[in-house]
Enzyme design. Structure first.
Site, mmCIF file in Angstrom:
data_model
loop_
_atom_site.group_PDB
_atom_site.id
_atom_site.type_symbol
_atom_site.label_atom_id
_atom_site.label_comp_id
_atom_site.label_asym_id
_atom_site.label_seq_id
_atom_site.Cartn_x
_atom_site.Cartn_y
_atom_site.Cartn_z
ATOM 1 N N HIS A 294 10.236 11.319 -10.171
ATOM 2 C CA HIS A 294 10.485 12.039 -8.912
ATOM 3 C C HIS A 294 9.141 12.603 -8.435
ATOM 4 O O HIS A 294 8.204 11.847 -8.206
ATOM 5 C CB HIS A 294 11.553 13.112 -9.194
ATOM 6 C CG HIS A 294 12.173 13.765 -8.006
ATOM 7 N ND1 HIS A 294 11.950 13.370 -6.710
ATOM 8 C CD2 HIS A 294 13.030 14.830 -7.915
ATOM 9 C CE1 HIS A 294 12.641 14.144 -5.880
ATOM 10 N NE2 HIS A 294 13.303 15.042 -6.588
ATOM 11 N N HIS A 333 12.215 2.801 -4.470
ATOM 12 C CA HIS A 333 12.966 3.987 -4.069
ATOM 13 C C HIS A 333 14.447 3.663 -4.124
ATOM 14 O O HIS A 333 14.847 2.541 -3.822
ATOM 15 C CB HIS A 333 12.582 4.414 -2.640
ATOM 16 C CG HIS A 333 12.933 5.828 -2.346
ATOM 17 N ND1 HIS A 333 14.186 6.198 -1.923
ATOM 18 C CD2 HIS A 333 12.201 6.965 -2.438
ATOM 19 C CE1 HIS A 333 14.204 7.509 -1.761
ATOM 20 N NE2 HIS A 333 13.029 7.999 -2.069
ATOM 21 N N ASP A 389 4.640 8.734 -2.668
ATOM 22 C CA ASP A 389 3.681 9.157 -3.682
ATOM 23 C C ASP A 389 2.519 8.191 -3.866
ATOM 24 O O ASP A 389 1.560 8.512 -4.560
ATOM 25 C CB ASP A 389 4.398 9.327 -5.036
ATOM 26 C CG ASP A 389 5.365 10.493 -5.002
ATOM 27 O OD1 ASP A 389 4.965 11.554 -4.497
ATOM 28 O OD2 ASP A 389 6.501 10.344 -5.465
#
Ligand code: CMC
Length: 455
Positions: A294, A333, A389
């Protein structure tokens, strides 16, 4: 509730499990007809918003004393656990909206605090509301002095996320009224405090980890400008953030402000559903965010790029990913099966930041990873694209943030989203204490044996 219909009246009765049968007589109704092949009974379940209520399955029984059917969904991959008006993601199209506003427009025109207001209150503020909101946040950034001693008590190399989990939870002990979660005024007060104090906690955690004196908040600066001040100010009498970097961080904060029902938001809602104060729930959310799958992924991306080391070693790394030895961090994702819209914006910010800081040498490795992955069948067939990210860590590193602080940079802006989700859960009459079911696969009942009798 499902209505048991006559046995055998559905055209799907003989369909084997998993096969889809059609029944023209039911067409046009917002219901789902299900035949229980154990009994031959057919049930009609309501369909609302593309979902069937899981509780309706409970009426599907083989006998009156049967518990009834449950749905089995490890990791909630296909379960909507709430109705929400906050964030909308269309993962196939790569769309992200906060309260209906596209993320691209907010990133271009708004500020983080305006977006935080929007997320928490549901509407963009008027000028007066905005000024009052910024004033309130700015004037709640200080911590009780005892918090400093708490932060100093950690080991010199403590991870800032570990410190953040503990200190944000500890904040609840300073505000006894925080327990009054059904008092709107008390709720709002804690929301302001949390959004205001998260950067201070994060900055103090960092300064403690590098043995530097704490820097107190500067009310003249913006939310992100003040955060940079508390992190990086040295001997200068007044810290002046670079406006490009200050704005870049503000946009990054906008992109991280909410993301509907992800792991940390689930933690916030689930813990909040037992009605503790919001500081305790935010501590749980920060802990959930900490993990490398995460919010910890941005840190792992940077470590991965360093490990790869040079562009020519990218194909070898991709090979290892495809063999299942490692994951390509910052890729993939649960919801996006298209390019993450946040990653697209972050790539543009990276260019602006690198004009100030100089180009990050790891960027070439990241671009090569993306280039190869986007044309490799392993990633294409699994719809794995760069996520938020993948590039954010490169920007943070160029801005001189230590790698351990990267997940903290996710936690600060996400606090607004967590709080909005928490309040929505509290005020939703359909919500109760979160309490999923299980399928028990353990031993049947057995009798206790003394140690001497055990093998
Ligand atoms: N590298 C290699 N293979 C991957 C990756 C990856 N990053 N992500 C998914 N896969 C493969 C996975 O092995 C599986 O293959 P197969 O069908 O052969 O078993 C398939 O793709 C589906 O993956 P999954 O694990 O079932 O997908 P998920 O929805 O459970 O996981 C995820 C989503 C984000 C945890 C995962 O993609 C991942 O681990 N990514 C790397 C960590 C990361 O970047 N996390 C940040 C997420 S975005 C920011 C945030 O909101 O936290």
């Amino acid at each position: 509730m499902p209505r048991p219909a006559n046995a055998g009246n559905s055209g799907s009765q003989d369909a084997p499990a998993g096969r889809i049968a059609t029944n023209d007589r039911s067409a046009g109704r917002d219901t789902l007809s299900v035949t229980d092949n154990r009994t031959g009974r057919t049930y009609e379940l309501p369909i609302e918003n593309g979902t069937v209520p899981a509780a309706a399955l409970r009426d599907i029984k083989t006998a009156p004393d049967d518990f009834g059917l449950m749905s089995y969904d490890p990791a909630f991959t296909n379960t909507a656990h709430c109705k929400s008006r906050i964030t909308m993601i269309d993962g196939d199209k790569g769309i992200l909206n906060y309260r209906g506003y596209p993320i691209e427009q907010l990133a271009e025109h708004s500020t983080y605090l305006e977006v935080a207001y929007l997320i928490v209150h549901g509407e963009l503020p008027t000028r007066g509301q905005y000024e009052e909101w910024v004033f309130s946040i700015t004037h709640h950034t200080f911590l009780h002095e005892n918090m400093k001693r708490l932060i100093e008590a950690f080991r010199y190399d403590a991870h800032p996320m570990g410190i953040l989990v503990s200190t944000v939870g500890a904040l609840s002990t300073f505000y006894s009224e925080a327990k009054s979660i059904f008092d709107p005024e008390a709720r709002r007060q804690q929301m302001v405090r949390l959004i205001a104090k998260m950067p201070t906690l994060a900055a103090f955690a960092y300064r403690a980890s590098v043995g530097m004196p704490f820097v107190y908040p500067d009310n003249d600066l913006s939310y992100t400008g003040n955060f940079l001040n508390m992190l990086f100010r040295m001997a200068e009498s007044k810290y002046r953030p670079n406006p490009v970097l200050e704005r870049a961080l503000d946009v990054l904060f906008i992109l991280h402000a909410d993301h509907e029902q992800n792991c940390s938001t689930l933690a916030m809602r689930a813990v909040g559903s037992s009605h503790p104060d919001p500081y305790s729930s935010v501590a749980a959310a920060v802990a959930a965010l900490y993990g490398p799958l995460h919010g910890g992924a941005n840190e792992m991306v940077l470590r991965m790029l360093k490990e790869i080391g040079s562009k020519d070693r990218v194909p070898g790394y991709i090979q290892r990913v495809k063999q299942g030895q490692v994951r390509l961090m910052g890729f993939g994702h649960r919801v996006y099966k298209n390019y993450d819209p946040r990653a697209r914006i972050i790539k543009q910010i990276a260019d602006q930041v690198f004009e100030v800081t100089g180009r990050n040498p790891l960027l070439d490795i990241a671009l090569e990873l993306e280039r190869i992955a986007l044309q490799d069948d392993y990633f294409v067939s699994r719809k794995l694209y760069p996520n938020v990210d993948f590039y954010s860590g490169l920007i943070y590193q160029s801005m001189k943030f230590p790698v351990e602080t990267f997940p903290v940079l996710f936690a600060i802006p996400r606090t607004a989203g967590w709080l909005a989700q928490w309040e929505e859960m509290l005020l939703d009459p359909e919500q109760k204490i979160a309490r999923p079911r299980q399928v028990y696969t353990g031993s049947p009942r057995r009798d206790y044996r003394s140690m001497d009798d055990r093998m």
